[in-house]
Design an enzyme around this catalytic site. Sequence first.
Site, short mmCIF file in Angstrom:
data_model
loop_
_atom_site.label_atom_id
_atom_site.label_comp_id
_atom_site.label_asym_id
_atom_site.label_seq_id
_atom_site.Cartn_x
_atom_site.Cartn_y
_atom_site.Cartn_z
N LYS A 144 31.46 43.83 46.69
CA LYS A 144 32.77 43.81 46.05
C LYS A 144 32.81 44.91 45.01
O LYS A 144 31.79 45.21 44.37
CB LYS A 144 33.03 42.46 45.35
CG LYS A 144 34.28 42.42 44.48
CD LYS A 144 34.35 41.14 43.67
CE LYS A 144 35.51 41.18 42.68
NZ LYS A 144 35.59 39.97 41.85
N GLU A 198 41.05 36.60 29.00
CA GLU A 198 39.69 36.18 29.37
C GLU A 198 38.71 36.27 28.21
O GLU A 198 38.40 37.36 27.72
CB GLU A 198 39.18 37.04 30.54
CG GLU A 198 37.84 36.59 31.07
CD GLU A 198 37.54 37.15 32.45
OE1 GLU A 198 36.43 36.94 32.94
OE2 GLU A 198 38.43 37.79 33.04
#
Length: 393
Positions: A142, A193
């Site tokens: 990824k 976050e």
Amino acid sequence: MNAQLLESHHEEIAIDDPSAPMPRTEDATFRFASYGRALIGHGTKARLDAERVRRLGLGPAARQLLAEQPQGSILAGVVPFDRAADPYLFVPQVVEDLPMRGLMRYEHQTSKVTEVVGEYNPNFICAAGAAIDQIKTGSVEKVVLARSLEVFAEDDWNPESVWQRLYQQNPAGHSFTINMPQDETSIVGNSPELIAGVRSGQLTSHPLAGSTPRRTDRSEDQAAAAALAGSAKNLAEHAFVVQHISTALRSVAKELMVPAAPDLLPTGQMWHLGTLIRAFLYKGLGSLDAALAIHPTPAICGSPTAAAQALISELEPEDRGFYGGLVGWMNQDGEGEWALLLRSAMLNGNRATLHAGAGIVADSDPFDEHSETAAKFRTMLCALGVDREESNR
């Protein structure tokens, strides 16, 4: 927030006397708002120098610098996406702990937007396609690719006004400004976050991975959230990130508590999958040590980390700088908050440079990933005064 409060009479003014003059925060070198409060730093008492970092390592160097300061000091600033690059961390001369509901009485000073450059970026689509090809060869699992756009205004941007607009959009996020020491540049943003927060020895990390844009229609918005919660692709991506972070945290913390399934986290523009991880930090370490143990996560870089970073360097046309890095603060007890530097812009005069990224995996569609970055840009675009629908072209 529990950094020692200096000039605490400002808090009393903000809460108890609406007619009294507001504390002067427009010249702040650091602002960090979360959970209804804001730390406001003024001036620079000391700066963490690169030689000390090279000699000791970033976490120990930060703790040593703080130990040299007067009681009540904090360390604040930003750490780049690339761990090998120099951070900008400093000790403010004065720190105020203020309620956001008092600060939000300011009138917003918005500059008229004259041009938005880069909303459609064919180079990003090509880069995403190239990344998919690399993933299919097995060299990387990824990679998170980012792109930028620029917004120009008639007048210079006002960092504090943009910061307040960001906070209004997402008061549950971590809103920040950092005045950089060169070129009159400010970094402004609102991160959803939390990478590492520490209070009384308890560590909290709230990784996000897997997202979808919000919809204006309520029923469509709820359907989008439900689809995200049931998406096998997004759930797998999220589980991988949580496992990575949980493993990394074991080097700095004990008694990890990790929920079995993620929750849905809404922001002004996006739905995210999030997992709230709790643990107890080992004595002698601080919140920055915990954040550095995790950074960069697969949610902002990819996996394996080294291979993903190499591919990012190859496919992205410019260095990310502080985008995708860490922003936050730490006090002398090691308590503090470090958020992922997302939903942000570099403000310089009348120019704002924005970044947004998307996670690329084998079954990604480059055009869908471009659309995801467009949705993530909306947070900053709205704060800069660009119409939401216009920014969705």
